[in-house]
Write a protein that holds these residues in place. Structure first.
Motif, short mmCIF file in Angstrom:
data_model
loop_
_atom_site.label_atom_id
_atom_site.label_comp_id
_atom_site.label_asym_id
_atom_site.label_seq_id
_atom_site.Cartn_x
_atom_site.Cartn_y
_atom_site.Cartn_z
N LEU A 169 0.90 -1.24 -0.08
CA LEU A 169 0.03 -0.06 -0.06
C LEU A 169 0.76 1.10 0.16
O LEU A 169 0.54 2.45 -0.70
CB LEU A 169 -0.89 -0.01 1.26
CG LEU A 169 -2.03 -1.12 1.29
CD1 LEU A 169 -2.84 -0.90 2.45
CD2 LEU A 169 -2.86 -1.01 0.06
N GLU A 173 0.84 4.28 -2.88
CA GLU A 173 0.61 5.76 -2.23
C GLU A 173 1.92 6.60 -2.94
O GLU A 173 1.41 7.83 -3.57
CB GLU A 173 0.84 5.65 -0.61
CG GLU A 173 -0.43 5.32 0.06
CD GLU A 173 -0.43 5.02 1.38
OE1 GLU A 173 0.99 5.26 1.58
OE2 GLU A 173 -1.16 4.92 2.18
N ILE A 176 0.81 6.92 -6.67
CA ILE A 176 -0.26 7.77 -6.76
C ILE A 176 0.22 9.18 -6.71
O ILE A 176 -0.28 10.30 -7.54
CB ILE A 176 -1.42 7.60 -5.78
CG1 ILE A 176 -1.87 6.27 -6.06
CG2 ILE A 176 -2.24 8.67 -5.82
CD1 ILE A 176 -3.04 5.71 -4.87
N ARG A 185 -5.98 5.42 -8.29
CA ARG A 185 -6.46 5.78 -6.65
C ARG A 185 -7.65 4.79 -6.47
O ARG A 185 -7.93 4.26 -5.37
CB ARG A 185 -6.95 7.25 -6.73
CG ARG A 185 -7.95 7.64 -5.71
CD ARG A 185 -7.08 7.50 -4.33
NE ARG A 185 -6.16 8.52 -4.18
CZ ARG A 185 -5.21 8.44 -3.05
NH1 ARG A 185 -5.63 7.66 -2.06
NH2 ARG A 185 -4.40 9.32 -2.98
N GLU A 186 -8.44 4.59 -7.69
CA GLU A 186 -9.45 3.71 -7.44
C GLU A 186 -9.02 2.33 -7.12
O GLU A 186 -9.84 1.62 -6.07
CB GLU A 186 -10.45 3.61 -8.86
CG GLU A 186 -11.57 2.96 -8.48
CD GLU A 186 -12.58 2.97 -9.80
OE1 GLU A 186 -13.44 2.03 -9.92
OE2 GLU A 186 -12.33 3.80 -10.65
N TYR A 188 -6.34 1.47 -5.38
CA TYR A 188 -5.82 1.50 -4.16
C TYR A 188 -6.99 1.58 -3.09
O TYR A 188 -6.72 0.72 -2.18
CB TYR A 188 -4.93 2.83 -3.72
CG TYR A 188 -4.64 3.26 -2.51
CD1 TYR A 188 -3.42 2.64 -1.90
CD2 TYR A 188 -5.26 3.94 -1.65
CE1 TYR A 188 -2.75 2.77 -0.68
CE2 TYR A 188 -4.98 4.30 -0.50
CZ TYR A 188 -3.74 3.68 0.24
OH TYR A 188 -3.40 3.97 1.58
N GLU A 189 -7.91 2.26 -3.26
CA GLU A 189 -9.14 2.43 -2.33
C GLU A 189 -9.90 1.06 -2.24
O GLU A 189 -10.04 0.70 -1.07
CB GLU A 189 -10.10 3.47 -2.83
CG GLU A 189 -9.43 4.75 -2.48
CD GLU A 189 -10.32 5.96 -2.97
OE1 GLU A 189 -11.39 5.69 -3.63
OE2 GLU A 189 -10.14 7.14 -2.92
N GLU A 190 -9.68 0.27 -3.35
CA GLU A 190 -10.45 -0.83 -3.28
C GLU A 190 -9.71 -2.04 -2.38
O GLU A 190 -10.10 -2.73 -1.55
CB GLU A 190 -10.55 -1.75 -4.81
CG GLU A 190 -11.06 -2.94 -4.60
CD GLU A 190 -11.03 -3.77 -6.25
OE1 GLU A 190 -10.74 -4.98 -6.40
OE2 GLU A 190 -11.11 -2.81 -7.03
N ALA A 192 -6.94 -1.29 -0.43
CA ALA A 192 -6.75 -0.97 0.87
C ALA A 192 -7.99 -1.47 2.11
O ALA A 192 -8.12 -1.50 3.03
CB ALA A 192 -6.48 0.54 0.97
N GLY A 193 -9.31 -1.57 1.35
CA GLY A 193 -10.61 -1.82 2.05
C GLY A 193 -10.86 -3.28 2.40
O GLY A 193 -11.79 -3.70 2.78
N TYR A 194 -9.71 -4.09 1.73
CA TYR A 194 -9.95 -5.60 1.86
C TYR A 194 -9.79 -5.84 3.60
O TYR A 194 -8.81 -5.50 4.03
CB TYR A 194 -8.98 -6.37 1.02
CG TYR A 194 -9.17 -6.39 -0.38
CD1 TYR A 194 -10.40 -6.01 -0.99
CD2 TYR A 194 -7.95 -6.41 -1.22
CE1 TYR A 194 -10.45 -6.19 -2.23
CE2 TYR A 194 -8.24 -6.71 -2.81
CZ TYR A 194 -9.34 -6.24 -3.31
OH TYR A 194 -9.65 -6.49 -4.64
#
Length: 269
Positions: A169, A173, A176, A185-186, A188-190, A192-194
């Protein structure tokens, strides 16, 4: 992968890159064989830089190739660097070279990703590590971050998942911040939310051999009842003149101990 511009005019964009690199106008001027006054005029819009100056400043600021094209367009010039699809016939020699390299690295895992971590090539050593990954993650195009961090991917078998996840991650970052890509960015957010299950990521004791690697963070993966230990390395192409080539990265997993190396060799034989 698109680029999102947050400033208008080439001057503010160049200033943003300079500040990101944490260098002064004077230092940039010395690197670019210019003057601090001229750099100031360019950044404030009082002077329009030539095409040569835009490219020179971008090179001295180590701006990615895709972003150099963006700077040229904002400055009123045509893009300098092509963007050729990897399956284009003109890329035949490149594809052949990468395939030869990946085969030569087998039985150790190796793969090639683009700027969005899409896997564009991989060897048999890498395929072996994907045993047990859910089929929906193996439907092309494969994504290295999803394969690694998804709860139905390799994550349940990575014994130091929390450390490895944090490292991946952080890598995203940094990228990005460099390219400002909405798609990245999309992604990453996916990932990182796992969720990270409490029994994974180093919380569970492993009774296998020592996996201590003093020189780098290892990737510890359980495979068929064994603990495999790897050290990752990343290689890119030197002085690329094409956006696609500039964003390719060859990632290899080097066995971090003799037991891992011997086991992988036994699988290939």
């Amino acid at each position: 992968m698109t680029t999102v511009a947050h400033d208008t005019g080439v001057g503010p964009l160049l200033r943003s890159w300079r500040e990101r690199r944490r260098i002064s106008q004077l230092e940039l001027a010395l690197r670019a064989d210019s003057s601090a006054r001229h750099i100031s005029f360019i950044e404030t819009g009082r002077s329009r830089p030539s095409e040569e100056m835009v490219l020179r400043l971008a090179e001295r600021l180590d701006v990615p190739v895709r972003e150099r094209n963006a700077l040229l367009v904002v400055a009123g010039y045509a893009p300098r660097y092509t963007e050729t699809a990897l399956d284009d016939p003109a890329m035949g020699a490149l594809r052949e070279g990468m395939d030869r390299l990946l085969r030569g690295y087998d039985p150790y895992p190796a793969f090639v990703v683009d700027g969005l971590y899409t896997v564009v090539a991989a060897n048999q050593g890498m395929a072996r590590l994907l045993d047990g990954v859910s089929e929906h993650l193996l439907v092309p195009p494969l994504n290295a971050m999803r394969l690694t961090l998804h709860p139905e991917g390799m994550a349940p078998r990575i014994r130091n998942l929390r450390e490895w996840r944090a490292d991946l991650l952080a890598q995203m970052e940094r990228q990005i911040a460099l390219v400002r890509s909405a798609e990245l960015r999309e992604l990453y957010e996916e990932v990182a939310g796992y969720p990270v299950a409490s029994e994974h990521g180093g919380d569970q004791e492993w009774a296998g051999p020592s996996a201590s690697v003093p020189f780098a963070l290892p990737l510890l993966v359980e495979h068929d009842g064994r603990l495999l230990s790897f050290v990752a390395s990343i290689a890119t192409f030197n002085t690329p003149m094409d956006v696609t080539v500039a964003e390719l990265a060859i990632e290899t997993l080097l066995p971090a101990d003799q037991a891992t190396a011997a086991y992988l060799r036994s699988l290939s034989s």
